[in-house]
Motif scaffolding. Structure first.
Motif, PDB file in Angstrom:
ATOM      1  N   ARG A  93       0.832  -1.206   0.000  1.00 11.06           N
ATOM      2  CA  ARG A  93       0.000   0.000   0.000  1.00 11.06           C
ATOM      3  C   ARG A  93       0.866   1.256   0.000  1.00 11.06           C
ATOM      4  NH1 ARG A  93      -4.449   1.903   4.463  1.00 11.06           N
ATOM      5  NH2 ARG A  93      -5.701   3.182   3.068  1.00 11.06           N
ATOM      6  N   VAL A  94       1.990   1.206   0.710  1.00 13.80           N
ATOM      7  CA  VAL A  94       2.918   2.335   0.707  1.00 13.80           C
ATOM      8  C   VAL A  94       3.439   2.583  -0.704  1.00 13.80           C
ATOM      9  CG1 VAL A  94       5.200   3.103   1.469  1.00 13.80           C
ATOM     10  CG2 VAL A  94       3.611   2.121   3.116  1.00 13.80           C
ATOM     11  N   VAL A  95       3.797   1.515  -1.396  1.00 16.57           N
ATOM     12  CA  VAL A  95       4.309   1.648  -2.768  1.00 16.57           C
ATOM     13  C   VAL A  95       3.257   2.275  -3.673  1.00 16.57           C
ATOM     14  CG1 VAL A  95       5.108   0.376  -4.791  1.00 16.57           C
ATOM     15  CG2 VAL A  95       5.937  -0.258  -2.527  1.00 16.57           C
ATOM     16  N   ILE A  96       2.019   1.804  -3.555  1.00 16.92           N
ATOM     17  CA  ILE A  96       0.944   2.328  -4.403  1.00 16.92           C
ATOM     18  C   ILE A  96       0.691   3.804  -4.105  1.00 16.92           C
ATOM     19  CG2 ILE A  96      -1.548   2.205  -4.823  1.00 16.92           C
ATOM     20  CD1 ILE A  96      -1.307  -0.827  -4.548  1.00 16.92           C
ATOM     21  N   LEU A  97       0.610   4.147  -2.817  1.00 14.72           N
ATOM     22  CA  LEU A  97       0.369   5.550  -2.464  1.00 14.72           C
ATOM     23  C   LEU A  97       1.540   6.427  -2.887  1.00 14.72           C
ATOM     24  CD1 LEU A  97      -1.344   5.308   1.045  1.00 14.72           C
ATOM     25  CD2 LEU A  97      -2.387   5.726  -1.181  1.00 14.72           C
ATOM     26  N   ASN A  98       2.738   5.869  -2.863  1.00 17.25           N
ATOM     27  CA  ASN A  98       3.898   6.624  -3.338  1.00 17.25           C
ATOM     28  C   ASN A  98       3.756   6.933  -4.831  1.00 17.25           C
ATOM     29  OD1 ASN A  98       6.800   7.553  -2.762  1.00 17.25           O
ATOM     30  ND2 ASN A  98       7.078   6.194  -4.518  1.00 17.25           N
ATOM     31  N   ASN A  99       3.247   5.949  -5.586  1.00 12.55           N
ATOM     32  CA  ASN A  99       3.018   6.171  -7.013  1.00 12.55           C
ATOM     33  C   ASN A  99       1.924   7.213  -7.237  1.00 12.55           C
ATOM     34  OD1 ASN A  99       4.930   4.232  -7.603  1.00 12.55           O
ATOM     35  ND2 ASN A  99       3.432   2.579  -7.808  1.00 12.55           N
ATOM     36  N   VAL A 100       0.865   7.144  -6.418  1.00 13.08           N
ATOM     37  CA  VAL A 100      -0.221   8.117  -6.539  1.00 13.08           C
ATOM     38  C   VAL A 100       0.293   9.521  -6.258  1.00 13.08           C
ATOM     39  CG1 VAL A 100      -2.412   8.889  -5.548  1.00 13.08           C
ATOM     40  CG2 VAL A 100      -2.033   6.463  -5.987  1.00 13.08           C
ATOM     41  N   VAL A 101       1.107   9.641  -5.207  1.00 16.13           N
ATOM     42  CA  VAL A 101       1.666  10.950  -4.862  1.00 16.13           C
ATOM     43  C   VAL A 101       2.506  11.486  -6.011  1.00 16.13           C
ATOM     44  CG1 VAL A 101       3.331  12.118  -3.366  1.00 16.13           C
ATOM     45  CG2 VAL A 101       1.610  10.619  -2.372  1.00 16.13           C
ATOM     46  N   GLY A 102       3.297  10.603  -6.639  1.00 20.99           N
ATOM     47  CA  GLY A 102       4.109  11.038  -7.771  1.00 20.99           C
ATOM     48  C   GLY A 102       3.264  11.521  -8.934  1.00 20.99           C
ATOM     49  N   LEU A 103       2.179  10.806  -9.224  1.00 23.03           N
ATOM     50  CA  LEU A 103       1.290  11.207 -10.314  1.00 23.03           C
ATOM     51  C   LEU A 103       0.574  12.515  -9.992  1.00 23.03           C
ATOM     52  CD1 LEU A 103      -0.244   7.710 -11.136  1.00 23.03           C
ATOM     53  CD2 LEU A 103       1.300   9.026 -12.599  1.00 23.03           C
TER      54      LEU A 103
ATOM     55  N   ASP B  19      -6.518   3.655 -11.448  1.00 27.53           N
ATOM     56  CA  ASP B  19      -6.083   2.271 -11.258  1.00 27.53           C
ATOM     57  C   ASP B  19      -5.357   2.103  -9.925  1.00 27.53           C
ATOM     58  OD1 ASP B  19      -5.533  -0.492 -12.314  1.00 27.53           O
ATOM     59  OD2 ASP B  19      -3.470   0.219 -12.102  1.00 27.53           O
ATOM     60  N   ALA B  20      -4.508   3.067  -9.589  1.00 32.96           N
ATOM     61  CA  ALA B  20      -3.766   2.993  -8.331  1.00 32.96           C
ATOM     62  C   ALA B  20      -4.707   3.064  -7.133  1.00 32.96           C
ATOM     63  CB  ALA B  20      -2.736   4.119  -8.260  1.00 32.96           C
ATOM     64  N   MET B  21      -5.707   3.928  -7.201  1.00 31.47           N
ATOM     65  CA  MET B  21      -6.649   4.044  -6.092  1.00 31.47           C
ATOM     66  C   MET B  21      -7.506   2.790  -5.965  1.00 31.47           C
ATOM     67  SD  MET B  21      -5.794   6.774  -4.684  1.00 31.47           S
ATOM     68  CE  MET B  21      -7.110   6.916  -3.470  1.00 31.47           C
ATOM     69  N   GLN B  22      -7.787   2.151  -7.099  1.00 32.05           N
ATOM     70  CA  GLN B  22      -8.529   0.891  -7.051  1.00 32.05           C
ATOM     71  C   GLN B  22      -7.685  -0.194  -6.373  1.00 32.05           C
ATOM     72  OE1 GLN B  22      -9.869  -0.506 -10.863  1.00 32.05           O
ATOM     73  NE2 GLN B  22     -11.088  -2.163 -10.012  1.00 32.05           N
ATOM     74  N   GLN B  23      -6.392  -0.217  -6.696  1.00 32.48           N
ATOM     75  CA  GLN B  23      -5.496  -1.161  -6.030  1.00 32.48           C
ATOM     76  C   GLN B  23      -5.413  -0.871  -4.539  1.00 32.48           C
ATOM     77  OE1 GLN B  23      -1.646  -1.936  -7.988  1.00 32.48           O
ATOM     78  NE2 GLN B  23      -2.433  -0.819  -9.753  1.00 32.48           N
ATOM     79  N   ASN B  24      -5.400   0.405  -4.186  1.00 30.12           N
ATOM     80  CA  ASN B  24      -5.357   0.782  -2.772  1.00 30.12           C
ATOM     81  C   ASN B  24      -6.603   0.290  -2.043  1.00 30.12           C
ATOM     82  OD1 ASN B  24      -4.430   2.590  -0.416  1.00 30.12           O
ATOM     83  ND2 ASN B  24      -6.474   3.363  -0.854  1.00 30.12           N
ATOM     84  N   SER B  25      -7.759   0.429  -2.697  1.00 34.87           N
ATOM     85  CA  SER B  25      -9.009  -0.042  -2.096  1.00 34.87           C
ATOM     86  C   SER B  25      -8.978  -1.552  -1.888  1.00 34.87           C
ATOM     87  CB  SER B  25     -10.188   0.349  -2.987  1.00 34.87           C
ATOM     88  OG  SER B  25     -11.404  -0.127  -2.458  1.00 34.87           O
TER      89      SER B  25
END
Length: 247
Positions: free
Chosen positions: A109-119, A181-187
């Protein structure tokens, strides 16, 4: 005869009552009674047999046989303690495995949120504290103690809430395919974390009960210095959010 607890006519609290997890580890202890119990298993019958021989109540040959066979309860209990120790060690591994599963999901989840923050940072001027928080969590992701695991989870939820603020300020971002897509993965991961926490709490509950199962398990647990384990604890912010109106 009326039921002691009657959910229909019994007293109720219309205002309800909130509950909290007590973050306290209770050490397993045993008293003098347990020590006397163990000594009695080894010595009670042999002492009685030898006393009977000494008083002339039992023939020497029979008394000797009774004394030898009289240690069997102690031997049997010794094997029970060996089995109890093996069981508790195996249960400890289950607790660790369940905790590790939570850590794995948190790290993903940290990795995904890190990607979201970058985007998001490329699209809008995102709060720099959000980026620092995610970066710090990513560098510290991995095996953690129970308290640290709860703190990391709470910090992730805090970061997610600030990301949602950015979504509200810029509704068009939700149409961004990569972000969606990233937020869906986070969910999805949040659901997996919830399931993993439930499994962890179930295993912790078994541990907390079994270490007080007298005699064998409790005696072994006390001599090994075992304590109860603290289950997952939801933060005050999460509890407050759960009371809010969502629709």
């Amino acid at each position: 005869m009326a039921n002691e607890l009657d959910e229909i006519t019994g007293p109720v609290d219309p205002a309800g009552r909130d509950i909290n997890v007590v973050a306290k580890q209770i050490p397993v202890t045993i008293g003098v009674g347990s020590l006397i119990f163990e000594i009695a298993l080894w010595a009670a019958i042999p002492v009685l047999a030898l006393s009977g021989v000494g008083l002339g109540l039992i023939p020497p040959q029979n008394g000797l046989l009774m004394a030898v066979l009289g240690v069997l309860p102690g031997v049997i209990f010794q094997f029970m303690k060996i089995n109890a120790l093996a069981y508790l060690r195996k249960l400890q591994q289950r607790v660790q495995a369940d905790a590790s599963q939570i850590d794995n999901y948190l790290e993903q989840r940290v990795v995904i949120l890190n990607n979201v923050v970058g985007l998001l940072n490329k699209a809008v001027d995102l709060d720099k504290d959000v980026m620092k928080s995610v970066a710090a969590m990513r560098s510290g992701a991995g095996a953690q103690a129970d308290v640290e695991r709860n703190m990391a989870s709470a910090e992730l939820n805090n970061v997610l809430s600030r990301i949602n603020v950015a979504f509200e300020a810029y509704p068009d971002l939700k149409a961004h395919a990569a972000i969606a897509d990233a937020m869906q993965q986070n969910s999805y991961l949040q659901k997996e974390i919830t399931a993993a926490r439930t499994l962890y709490n179930d295993t912790v509950a078994i541990w907390n009960q079994d270490i007080f199962a007298w005699p064998a398990k409790q005696i072994v647990a006390a001599r090994k210095g075992y304590t109860t384990r603290i289950p997952f604890i939801a933060t005050a912010e999460i509890k407050a959010a759960a009371r809010e109106a969502f629709f």
